[in-house]
Motif scaffolding. Structure first.
Motif, PDB file in Angstrom:
ATOM      1  N   TYR A 284       0.841  -1.204   0.000  1.00 34.60           N
ATOM      2  CA  TYR A 284       0.000   0.000   0.000  1.00 34.60           C
ATOM      3  C   TYR A 284       0.874   1.252   0.000  1.00 34.60           C
ATOM      4  CZ  TYR A 284      -4.299  -2.603   1.016  1.00 34.60           C
ATOM      5  OH  TYR A 284      -5.387  -3.435   0.953  1.00 34.60           O
ATOM      6  N   ALA A 285       0.311   2.338  -0.517  1.00 40.82           N
ATOM      7  CA  ALA A 285       0.916   3.664  -0.417  1.00 40.82           C
ATOM      8  C   ALA A 285      -0.115   4.596   0.196  1.00 40.82           C
ATOM      9  CB  ALA A 285       1.350   4.166  -1.788  1.00 40.82           C
ATOM     10  N   LEU A 286       0.340   5.728   0.698  1.00 33.91           N
ATOM     11  CA  LEU A 286      -0.545   6.720   1.313  1.00 33.91           C
ATOM     12  C   LEU A 286      -0.470   8.023   0.526  1.00 33.91           C
ATOM     13  CD1 LEU A 286       0.349   6.099   5.069  1.00 33.91           C
ATOM     14  CD2 LEU A 286      -1.658   5.248   3.843  1.00 33.91           C
ATOM     15  N   TRP A 287      -1.593   8.720   0.436  1.00 37.98           N
ATOM     16  CA  TRP A 287      -1.612  10.030  -0.209  1.00 37.98           C
ATOM     17  C   TRP A 287      -2.523  10.955   0.580  1.00 37.98           C
ATOM     18  CZ3 TRP A 287      -6.182  11.932  -2.664  1.00 37.98           C
ATOM     19  CH2 TRP A 287      -7.236  11.007  -2.710  1.00 37.98           C
ATOM     20  N   GLN A 288      -2.333  12.238   0.378  1.00 34.47           N
ATOM     21  CA  GLN A 288      -3.081  13.229   1.148  1.00 34.47           C
ATOM     22  C   GLN A 288      -4.108  13.902   0.261  1.00 34.47           C
ATOM     23  OE1 GLN A 288      -0.680  16.249   3.072  1.00 34.47           O
ATOM     24  NE2 GLN A 288      -2.146  16.406   4.754  1.00 34.47           N
ATOM     25  N   ALA A 289      -5.374  13.803   0.658  1.00 37.50           N
ATOM     26  CA  ALA A 289      -6.458  14.420  -0.089  1.00 37.50           C
ATOM     27  C   ALA A 289      -6.444  15.935   0.119  1.00 37.50           C
ATOM     28  CB  ALA A 289      -7.798  13.826   0.368  1.00 37.50           C
ATOM     29  N   PRO A 290      -7.138  16.691  -0.742  1.00 38.04           N
ATOM     30  CA  PRO A 290      -7.168  18.160  -0.593  1.00 38.04           C
ATOM     31  C   PRO A 290      -7.661  18.616   0.775  1.00 38.04           C
ATOM     32  CG  PRO A 290      -8.015  17.524  -2.741  1.00 38.04           C
ATOM     33  CD  PRO A 290      -7.811  16.250  -1.977  1.00 38.04           C
ATOM     34  N   ASP A 291      -8.506  17.830   1.422  1.00 35.76           N
ATOM     35  CA  ASP A 291      -9.009  18.239   2.737  1.00 35.76           C
ATOM     36  C   ASP A 291      -8.066  17.848   3.875  1.00 35.76           C
ATOM     37  OD1 ASP A 291      -9.297  15.526   2.713  1.00 35.76           O
ATOM     38  OD2 ASP A 291     -11.429  15.503   3.229  1.00 35.76           O
ATOM     39  N   GLY A 292      -6.894  17.288   3.523  1.00 35.77           N
ATOM     40  CA  GLY A 292      -5.901  16.924   4.530  1.00 35.77           C
ATOM     41  C   GLY A 292      -5.999  15.493   5.023  1.00 35.77           C
ATOM     42  N   ALA A 293      -7.042  14.766   4.618  1.00 36.23           N
ATOM     43  CA  ALA A 293      -7.198  13.378   5.056  1.00 36.23           C
ATOM     44  C   ALA A 293      -6.179  12.482   4.362  1.00 36.23           C
ATOM     45  CB  ALA A 293      -8.610  12.893   4.772  1.00 36.23           C
ATOM     46  N   ILE A 294      -5.646  11.530   5.110  1.00 37.67           N
ATOM     47  CA  ILE A 294      -4.688  10.568   4.566  1.00 37.67           C
ATOM     48  C   ILE A 294      -5.468   9.362   4.053  1.00 37.67           C
ATOM     49  CG2 ILE A 294      -2.670   9.151   5.055  1.00 37.67           C
ATOM     50  CD1 ILE A 294      -2.174  12.170   5.197  1.00 37.67           C
ATOM     51  N   LYS A 295      -5.239   9.002   2.787  1.00 41.17           N
ATOM     52  CA  LYS A 295      -5.966   7.911   2.150  1.00 41.17           C
ATOM     53  C   LYS A 295      -5.016   6.779   1.749  1.00 41.17           C
ATOM     54  CE  LYS A 295      -9.990  10.025   2.197  1.00 41.17           C
ATOM     55  NZ  LYS A 295     -10.668  10.364   0.945  1.00 41.17           N
ATOM     56  N   ARG A 296      -5.595   5.590   1.626  1.00 44.42           N
ATOM     57  CA  ARG A 296      -4.833   4.404   1.240  1.00 44.42           C
ATOM     58  C   ARG A 296      -5.047   4.106  -0.248  1.00 44.42           C
ATOM     59  NH1 ARG A 296      -7.948   3.363   5.665  1.00 44.42           N
ATOM     60  NH2 ARG A 296      -9.465   2.243   4.360  1.00 44.42           N
ATOM     61  N   VAL A 297      -3.971   3.670  -0.907  1.00 41.32           N
ATOM     62  CA  VAL A 297      -4.041   3.335  -2.322  1.00 41.32           C
ATOM     63  C   VAL A 297      -3.083   2.175  -2.584  1.00 41.32           C
ATOM     64  CG1 VAL A 297      -2.237   4.991  -2.946  1.00 41.32           C
ATOM     65  CG2 VAL A 297      -3.923   4.285  -4.664  1.00 41.32           C
ATOM     66  N   VAL A 298      -3.355   1.396  -3.602  1.00 44.15           N
ATOM     67  CA  VAL A 298      -2.437   0.319  -3.990  1.00 44.15           C
ATOM     68  C   VAL A 298      -1.173   0.955  -4.551  1.00 44.15           C
ATOM     69  CG1 VAL A 298      -2.128  -1.733  -5.421  1.00 44.15           C
ATOM     70  CG2 VAL A 298      -4.392  -1.175  -4.506  1.00 44.15           C
ATOM     71  N   ALA A 299      -0.021   0.496  -4.097  1.00 47.25           N
ATOM     72  CA  ALA A 299       1.244   1.048  -4.554  1.00 47.25           C
ATOM     73  C   ALA A 299       1.463   0.753  -6.035  1.00 47.25           C
ATOM     74  CB  ALA A 299       2.396   0.482  -3.723  1.00 47.25           C
ATOM     75  N   THR A 300       2.369   1.484  -6.641  1.00 50.22           N
ATOM     76  CA  THR A 300       2.580   1.404  -8.097  1.00 50.22           C
ATOM     77  C   THR A 300       3.009   0.017  -8.552  1.00 50.22           C
ATOM     78  OG1 THR A 300       3.217   3.740  -8.110  1.00 50.22           O
ATOM     79  CG2 THR A 300       3.831   2.429 -10.028  1.00 50.22           C
ATOM     80  N   LYS A 301       3.974  -0.587  -7.878  1.00 46.35           N
ATOM     81  CA  LYS A 301       4.482  -1.895  -8.321  1.00 46.35           C
ATOM     82  C   LYS A 301       3.440  -2.997  -8.208  1.00 46.35           C
ATOM     83  CE  LYS A 301       9.462  -1.229  -7.784  1.00 46.35           C
ATOM     84  NZ  LYS A 301      10.701  -1.707  -7.105  1.00 46.35           N
ATOM     85  N   PRO A 302       2.722  -3.111  -7.084  1.00 43.85           N
ATOM     86  CA  PRO A 302       1.666  -4.134  -7.033  1.00 43.85           C
ATOM     87  C   PRO A 302       0.582  -3.930  -8.083  1.00 43.85           C
ATOM     88  CG  PRO A 302       2.206  -3.386  -4.825  1.00 43.85           C
ATOM     89  CD  PRO A 302       2.912  -2.475  -5.775  1.00 43.85           C
ATOM     90  N   MET A 303       0.256  -2.671  -8.381  1.00 41.89           N
ATOM     91  CA  MET A 303      -0.759  -2.422  -9.401  1.00 41.89           C
ATOM     92  C   MET A 303      -0.255  -2.857 -10.780  1.00 41.89           C
ATOM     93  SD  MET A 303      -3.764  -1.432 -10.155  1.00 41.89           S
ATOM     94  CE  MET A 303      -4.392  -0.461  -8.777  1.00 41.89           C
ATOM     95  N   ALA A 304       1.011  -2.560 -11.082  1.00 42.20           N
ATOM     96  CA  ALA A 304       1.572  -2.988 -12.369  1.00 42.20           C
ATOM     97  C   ALA A 304       1.626  -4.510 -12.457  1.00 42.20           C
ATOM     98  CB  ALA A 304       2.972  -2.396 -12.547  1.00 42.20           C
ATOM     99  N   ALA A 305       1.966  -5.160 -11.341  1.00 40.39           N
ATOM    100  CA  ALA A 305       2.010  -6.626 -11.326  1.00 40.39           C
ATOM    101  C   ALA A 305       0.612  -7.205 -11.525  1.00 40.39           C
ATOM    102  CB  ALA A 305       2.608  -7.118 -10.015  1.00 40.39           C
ATOM    103  N   PHE A 306      -0.402  -6.558 -10.959  1.00 42.38           N
ATOM    104  CA  PHE A 306      -1.790  -7.008 -11.122  1.00 42.38           C
ATOM    105  C   PHE A 306      -2.206  -6.949 -12.590  1.00 42.38           C
ATOM    106  CE2 PHE A 306      -6.216  -5.563 -11.610  1.00 42.38           C
ATOM    107  CZ  PHE A 306      -6.885  -6.679 -11.119  1.00 42.38           C
ATOM    108  N   LYS A 307      -1.932  -5.845 -13.231  1.00 38.55           N
ATOM    109  CA  LYS A 307      -2.332  -5.697 -14.627  1.00 38.55           C
ATOM    110  C   LYS A 307      -1.621  -6.702 -15.525  1.00 38.55           C
ATOM    111  CE  LYS A 307      -3.730  -0.833 -14.549  1.00 38.55           C
ATOM    112  NZ  LYS A 307      -3.487   0.519 -15.105  1.00 38.55           N
ATOM    113  N   GLN A 308      -0.344  -6.940 -15.259  1.00 40.15           N
ATOM    114  CA  GLN A 308       0.389  -7.900 -16.064  1.00 40.15           C
ATOM    115  C   GLN A 308      -0.163  -9.310 -15.875  1.00 40.15           C
ATOM    116  OE1 GLN A 308       2.698  -7.171 -18.430  1.00 40.15           O
ATOM    117  NE2 GLN A 308       2.435  -9.341 -18.925  1.00 40.15           N
ATOM    118  N   ARG A 309      -0.539  -9.637 -14.651  1.00 41.64           N
ATOM    119  CA  ARG A 309      -1.118 -10.954 -14.395  1.00 41.64           C
ATOM    120  C   ARG A 309      -2.450 -11.118 -15.110  1.00 41.64           C
ATOM    121  NH1 ARG A 309      -0.444 -16.190 -13.697  1.00 41.64           N
ATOM    122  NH2 ARG A 309      -1.783 -17.123 -12.106  1.00 41.64           N
ATOM    123  N   VAL A 310      -3.282 -10.079 -15.104  1.00 39.75           N
ATOM    124  CA  VAL A 310      -4.559 -10.138 -15.810  1.00 39.75           C
ATOM    125  C   VAL A 310      -4.323 -10.290 -17.307  1.00 39.75           C
ATOM    126  CG1 VAL A 310      -6.640  -8.840 -16.407  1.00 39.75           C
ATOM    127  CG2 VAL A 310      -5.840  -8.896 -14.037  1.00 39.75           C
TER     128      VAL A 310
END
Length: 455
Positions: free
Chosen positions: A315-341
């Protein structure tokens, strides 16, 4: 005085029988050194006896079967081992209680890493996995309560999601700098003497300690050759994660003592601080603590950096415009997911659409179960749409000829103009998959085939 007379007057050495040869004469008293190392009455290990009770072994066997592991160096799977143990278990149990049992070497298996390179696994025999699982079921209730609350890996009632949520809460509190520590080949570098010393401080049971030492020293077989191991606890056995927590808990307790906010999952540890300067001090401390355990920090993967852009447990974390910290799939796992599909939905596999969906289903369900914590509903919708488009392109290629495409689309309820336009460009699979065909091969159509949705 002649030499012969001098020899006759030389006194016999005390404690020696001049008529016997060797280190000790036969029948001249019995000292502690002459007592057999393992007496017939066993090791006197209450924990070992508890591990070998019928009920505990029954539960351990069910767990080993459920894990569906492969065979070890003896080549026996779970069913073959079960039949073998019917006759051999009384002997094995007696050896375990006497302290004379010697585990088989583990079978070396190399698996590729997503980021390149290989990870070494050590697969014990099913018999040894059964014994280790039985030990784990007795030791974990004793050891787990002593571990740090910041440790989440391989512990009952805890999982990777809990570590990610803890990390998010630390960053939300204003700690935007992370000390991201990666240990170099951790499971291969565990020092046996240090591990046994830390384990002995928690468990005063010689029988258990002796058996765990035997497992650490069992060696590893590769290509039919057994190699001794003087360090490392290969991944693959039920006990390895528990032993890793025993060793690394020392670092956790030191970080707790200093009031740091951190989350650790196995050998993956992130410490969250308020400034880069504080992070550098923590990194110096960690190098010292790990060096005490004979462990090495991987300098190329470890860093003191802003938390945004770093990944933790996929996972990676990013900050929304309102200051809230959100969770997102990190770049490498997402690329690995697409390649597997892409690999699962390739259009030259010679498989039916149903067979592809069945294979894709198990992967998507597992991926969604782990990465479903990500707060990215828009991305999930886009991935769902992309997967269905790939399946539509696959179906069109399987129909192949224009006449077949025309007939099948009409059968599924497509309008005549749509069927004619798609059939006219019958070999443009990807182009046609985005046309009005989606009104025929709908989401409901793929639902009927068993394709799960990510949203």
């Amino acid at each position: 005085m002649t030499m012969m007379e001098a020899r006759r007057q030389k006194p016999v050495r005390a404690g020696r029988d001049t008529e016997a040869r060797g280190e000790a004469p036969a029948g001249v008293g019995r000292g502690e050194a002459e007592i057999p190392r393992h007496e017939a009455d066993g090791t006197g290990s209450a924990l070992l006896e508890a591990a070998l009770t019928r009920e505990n072994l029954r539960q351990a066997f069910k767990r080993v079967r459920a894990n569906k592991g492969s065979a070890g160096v003896d080549g026996l799977d779970i069913d073959q081992t079960s039949r073998k143990l019917v006759s051999e278990w009384p002997r094995i149990r007696e050896e375990l209680l006497r302290g004379t049992y010697r585990p088989s070497p583990v079978r070396r298996v190399m698996i590729p890493k997503a980021a390149g390179g290989e990870r070494e696994l050590g697969i014990p025999t099913v018999t040894d996995r059964l014994i280790q699982q039985a030990l784990l079921q007795v030791l974990q209730p004793l050891l787990d309560p002593t571990f740090s609350k910041h440790s989440y890996g391989f512990r009952p009632g805890r999982r990777a999601h809990d570590a990610v949520l803890a990390a998010q809460s630390f960053v939300q509190s204003g700690r935007h700098v992370v000390v991201d520590v990666d240990l170099e080949k951790f499971f291969d570098r565990v020092n046996h003497d240090i591990l046994i010393d830390r384990l002995r401080k928690r468990i005063a049971d010689a029988g258990i300690i002796r058996l765990i030492r035997a497992y650490l020293n069992a060696g590893i077989m590769d290509g039919g050759v057994v190699m001794e191991r003087h360090q490392g606890t290969p991944q693959g056995g039920p006990l390895s994660p528990l032993l890793a927590n025993v060793l690394l808990d020392e670092v956790d307790k030191e970080l707790e003592k200093r009031g740091h906010c951190f989350a650790r999952y196995a050998d993956d540890c992130n410490i969250y601080v308020g400034s880069r300067h504080a992070g550098e001090r923590v990194m110096v401390l960690l190098r010292r603590l790990y060096d005490r355990l004979r462990l090495k920090v991987n300098e190329t993967k470890s860093a003191v950096a802003l938390v945004f852009g770093r990944k933790f447990l996929g996972y990676a974390l990013w900050q929304a415009p309102d200051g809230a910290i959100k969770r997102v799939v990190a770049t490498k796992p997402m690329a690995a997911f697409k390649q597997r599909v892409r690999n699962l939905t390739r259009r030259n596999g010679g498989r039916s659409l149903q067979a592809v969906v069945d294979q894709l289903r198990s992967y998507l369900l597992g991926w969604k179960a782990y990465f479903g914590l990500a707060q990215t509903s828009r991305i999930w919708r886009e991935l769902d749409s992309w997967i269905r488009r790939r399946l539509r392109a696959l179906q069109l290629k399987q129909w192949r000829r224009g006449k077949t495409i025309h007939r099948e689309l009409l059968r599924l309820g497509a309008s005549l103009p749509v069927a004619q336009s798609v059939a006219a460009l019958s070999r443009r699979w990807w182009h046609n998959s985005l046309s009005a065909i989606h009104r025929v091969l709908t989401t409901a159509y793929f639902d009927s085939l068993g394709l799960p949705r990510l949203v």
